[in-house]
Design an enzyme around this catalytic site. Structure first.
Site, mmCIF file in Angstrom:
data_model
loop_
_atom_site.group_PDB
_atom_site.id
_atom_site.type_symbol
_atom_site.label_atom_id
_atom_site.label_comp_id
_atom_site.label_asym_id
_atom_site.label_seq_id
_atom_site.Cartn_x
_atom_site.Cartn_y
_atom_site.Cartn_z
ATOM 1 N N GLU A 100 -6.321 -6.036 10.489
ATOM 2 C CA GLU A 100 -4.866 -5.852 10.584
ATOM 3 C C GLU A 100 -4.515 -5.130 11.887
ATOM 4 O OE1 GLU A 100 -3.142 -4.011 7.138
ATOM 5 O OE2 GLU A 100 -1.133 -3.987 8.009
ATOM 6 N N MET A 152 0.844 -1.206 0.000
ATOM 7 C CA MET A 152 0.000 0.000 0.000
ATOM 8 C C MET A 152 0.879 1.256 0.000
ATOM 9 S SD MET A 152 -2.900 -0.816 2.813
ATOM 10 C CE MET A 152 -3.879 -2.282 2.817
ATOM 11 N N THR A 160 6.483 -5.275 4.315
ATOM 12 C CA THR A 160 6.759 -6.450 5.149
ATOM 13 C C THR A 160 6.717 -7.720 4.296
ATOM 14 O OG1 THR A 160 5.758 -5.346 7.038
ATOM 15 C CG2 THR A 160 5.892 -7.743 7.169
HETATM 16 C C1 FAD Z 1 8.750 -1.886 9.557
HETATM 17 C C2 FAD Z 1 7.611 -1.373 8.733
HETATM 18 C C3 FAD Z 1 6.789 -2.287 8.070
HETATM 19 C C4 FAD Z 1 5.760 -1.827 7.251
HETATM 20 N N1 FAD Z 1 5.013 -2.733 6.528
HETATM 21 C C5 FAD Z 1 4.153 -2.274 5.577
HETATM 22 C C6 FAD Z 1 3.511 -3.178 4.666
HETATM 23 O O1 FAD Z 1 3.671 -4.403 4.738
HETATM 24 N N2 FAD Z 1 2.732 -2.670 3.693
HETATM 25 C C7 FAD Z 1 2.503 -1.326 3.561
HETATM 26 O O2 FAD Z 1 1.797 -0.934 2.648
HETATM 27 N N3 FAD Z 1 3.081 -0.435 4.416
HETATM 28 C C8 FAD Z 1 3.907 -0.884 5.407
HETATM 29 N N4 FAD Z 1 4.522 0.006 6.258
HETATM 30 C C9 FAD Z 1 4.263 1.417 6.103
HETATM 31 C C10 FAD Z 1 3.444 2.031 7.239
HETATM 32 O O3 FAD Z 1 2.134 1.565 7.217
HETATM 33 C C11 FAD Z 1 3.538 3.559 7.101
HETATM 34 O O4 FAD Z 1 4.889 3.911 7.426
HETATM 35 C C12 FAD Z 1 2.550 4.290 7.989
HETATM 36 O O5 FAD Z 1 1.236 4.096 7.557
HETATM 37 C C13 FAD Z 1 2.827 5.805 8.027
HETATM 38 O O6 FAD Z 1 2.974 6.325 6.755
HETATM 39 P P1 FAD Z 1 4.259 7.245 6.410
HETATM 40 O O7 FAD Z 1 5.457 6.498 6.824
HETATM 41 O O8 FAD Z 1 4.143 7.656 4.990
HETATM 42 O O9 FAD Z 1 4.104 8.478 7.360
HETATM 43 P P2 FAD Z 1 3.286 9.909 7.063
HETATM 44 O O10 FAD Z 1 1.984 9.541 6.496
HETATM 45 O O11 FAD Z 1 4.235 10.707 6.233
HETATM 46 O O12 FAD Z 1 3.183 10.448 8.492
HETATM 47 C C14 FAD Z 1 4.242 11.117 9.195
HETATM 48 C C15 FAD Z 1 3.708 11.629 10.533
HETATM 49 O O13 FAD Z 1 2.619 12.535 10.315
HETATM 50 C C16 FAD Z 1 1.483 12.108 11.041
HETATM 51 N N5 FAD Z 1 0.245 12.411 10.308
HETATM 52 C C17 FAD Z 1 -0.052 12.127 9.014
HETATM 53 N N6 FAD Z 1 -1.291 12.542 8.719
HETATM 54 C C18 FAD Z 1 -1.797 13.100 9.850
HETATM 55 C C19 FAD Z 1 -3.048 13.729 10.190
HETATM 56 N N7 FAD Z 1 -4.040 13.828 9.299
HETATM 57 N N8 FAD Z 1 -3.215 14.214 11.435
HETATM 58 C C20 FAD Z 1 -2.222 14.097 12.356
HETATM 59 N N9 FAD Z 1 -1.016 13.514 12.108
HETATM 60 C C21 FAD Z 1 -0.816 13.025 10.865
HETATM 61 C C22 FAD Z 1 1.652 10.599 11.222
HETATM 62 O O14 FAD Z 1 0.888 10.125 12.311
HETATM 63 C C23 FAD Z 1 3.157 10.501 11.423
HETATM 64 O O15 FAD Z 1 3.459 10.749 12.762
HETATM 65 C C24 FAD Z 1 5.521 -0.436 7.130
HETATM 66 C C25 FAD Z 1 6.324 0.473 7.834
HETATM 67 C C26 FAD Z 1 7.356 0.023 8.613
HETATM 68 C C27 FAD Z 1 8.241 1.030 9.309
#
Ligand code: FAD
Length: 385
Positions: A231, A114, A147
């Site tokens: 999930e 995703m 993952t």
């Molecule tokens: C080890 C690991 C495994 C993962 N596995 C998968 C996987 O298998 N498949 C997959 O698709 N993804 C996976 N992910 C991704 C994970 O789901 C995302 O990192 C997560 O959803 C956050 O997205 P981002 O990193 O783009 O952060 P951003 O969306 O850039 O967010 C950064 C910060 O801003 C905050 N923020 C964003 N929007 C808002 C809002 N509207 N109001 C307040 N605060 C906000 C967030 O809470 C966060 O603190 C994985 C991540 C990690 C680190």
């Protein structure tokens, strides 16, 4: 009996491999196949598709036991408890027959794509696109932080279809790793979960047959929002198991380690800290048992799943931090499981939707009517302007 079998499997066939897996940045294929042989993959999938035909509570057992021992390398639950249910619920008969038995045997490893480099929380903004070419889609784009990504043989990928038209939306495609133009990055170097093969996926003119569309075109976002509740409960269950494991380790350690001529457990500070941790654990366990039952009856709401995820992972972080403190300097040494637990669990507040996003979802439920009115008003204003 199942719990004992799981505990024996972890103790006899997994614990001793963790160092090797960490060195390699991934687990072995054999451990997937062994879990399949023992019937521990796709536990609650119907037997006709190779699954165990059992209740989700048996999956929950496996998740919690792995977490108790700090085994975070193999992404079994993402594979069995997230991706398999997507297939069972939205897949065609041919898709189920093709993928589920292989997934249950551990011969096929799966991942869920995703997140993209430019968007994680805001999933509607994904850019990976699938152009309609008649009998197939042509996929171009990139996913990150995936993952099981490096080891996976098939990935369930969120893409944008019908770009630039009124029908534009998110769709889900089953993309096999052998497809030409599908490349993987090397596993990321992370601060924890070092034996988990989290990586990037790249799609360069990948041809995906139309029969690999999961559910209807442009219904992907709705499907993901429905399935994310499951999930999130899984992440919460993992947190409960992890907190219980940390507590057990700390009770053992503080009972034998001495300072000032008495066990560390003899100090009231130790007792109070661990009493607080045990209480938090029990409170969360009770709520999660309820959520697990609701999920088994298909009644778990997005709000409850979000509450479970954010609250249990926050609790887990605090418990592990308190426990590590009671190990003193040894708690900071990688050879001690508590150090791994500390590093491994931090990500749970970030993935599967950050804890901030969880609070947004809970609040949406609290202010449903107000938000609907605000949405209507904004739409009206847009039309006028
Ligand atoms: C080890 C690991 C495994 C993962 N596995 C998968 C996987 O298998 N498949 C997959 O698709 N993804 C996976 N992910 C991704 C994970 O789901 C995302 O990192 C997560 O959803 C956050 O997205 P981002 O990193 O783009 O952060 P951003 O969306 O850039 O967010 C950064 C910060 O801003 C905050 N923020 C964003 N929007 C808002 C809002 N509207 N109001 C307040 N605060 C906000 C967030 O809470 C966060 O603190 C994985 C991540 C990690 C680190």
């Amino acid at each position: 009996m199942t719990r004992k079998m799981i505990q024996d499997f972890i103790k006899g066939e997994m614990i001793d491999q963790v160092d090797e897996w960490e060195k390699n940045g991934m687990v072995s294929r054999e451990i997937w196949e062994r879990a399949g042989e023992l019937g521990l993959l796709c536990i609650d999938m119907p037997e006709e598709y190779g699954g165990g035909g059992m209740d989700f509570s048996f999956s929950a057992l496996f998740i919690e036991e792995l977490a108790k021992k700090g085994i975070t390398g193999p992404g079994f639950s993402l594979h069995s408890d997230v991706i398999a249910p997507y297939l069972l619920k939205y897949g065609t008969e041919a898709q189920k027959q093709k993928y589920l038995p292989q997934m249950a045997s551990g011969k096929m490893i799966t991942s869920l794509g995703m997140t993209e480099p430019d968007c994680g929380s805001d999933l509607q903004a994904i850019k990976t696109k699938a152009e309609d070419k008649g009998d197939h889609y042509l996929v171009n784009g990139q996913k990150t932080f995936i993952t099981n990504g490096y080891m996976s043989d098939m990935s369930l990928v969120a893409v944008k279809t019908n770009n630039g038209t009124e029908k534009e939306g998110v769709s889900l495609l089953l993309i096999e790793s052998e497809s030409e133009g599908f490349e993987k990055g090397v596993p990321f170097k992370k601060i924890g979960m070092k034996s988990q093969d989290t990586c990037e996926l790249f799609f360069d003119d990948v041809i995906v047959p139309k029969e690999n569309l999961l559910g209807e075109e442009s219904s992907g976002f709705k499907i993901m929002m429905t399935e994310l509740a499951r999930e999130r409960l899984i992440v919460a269950l993992n947190a409960i198991g992890g907190a219980e494991g940390a507590l057990q380790q700390t009770i053992e350690y503080t009972s034998t380690r001495t300072a000032f001529k008495q066990p560390i457990a003899g100090f009231q500070n130790t007792q109070f800290k661990l009493a607080e941790c045990a209480t938090q654990l029990q409170i969360h366990q009770a709520f999660l048992d309820r959520c697990t039952q609701l999920l088994s009856k298909h009644k778990l709401t997005a709000e409850s799943a979000s509450m479970a995820k954010y609250s249990a992972t926050d609790m887990h972080n605090k418990v592990v931090d308190e426990c590590l403190q009671l190990f003193g300097g040894y708690g900071y040494m990688w050879d001690y499981p508590i150090a791994r637990m500390y590093a491994d669990n931090r990500v749970a507040r970030i993935y599967a939707g950050t804890n901030e996003i969880m609070k947004i979802l809970i609040a949406r439920g609290l202010f449903k009517e107000l938000f609907q009115e605000m949405k209507k008003a904004a739409k009206k204003n847009n039309v006028r302007s």
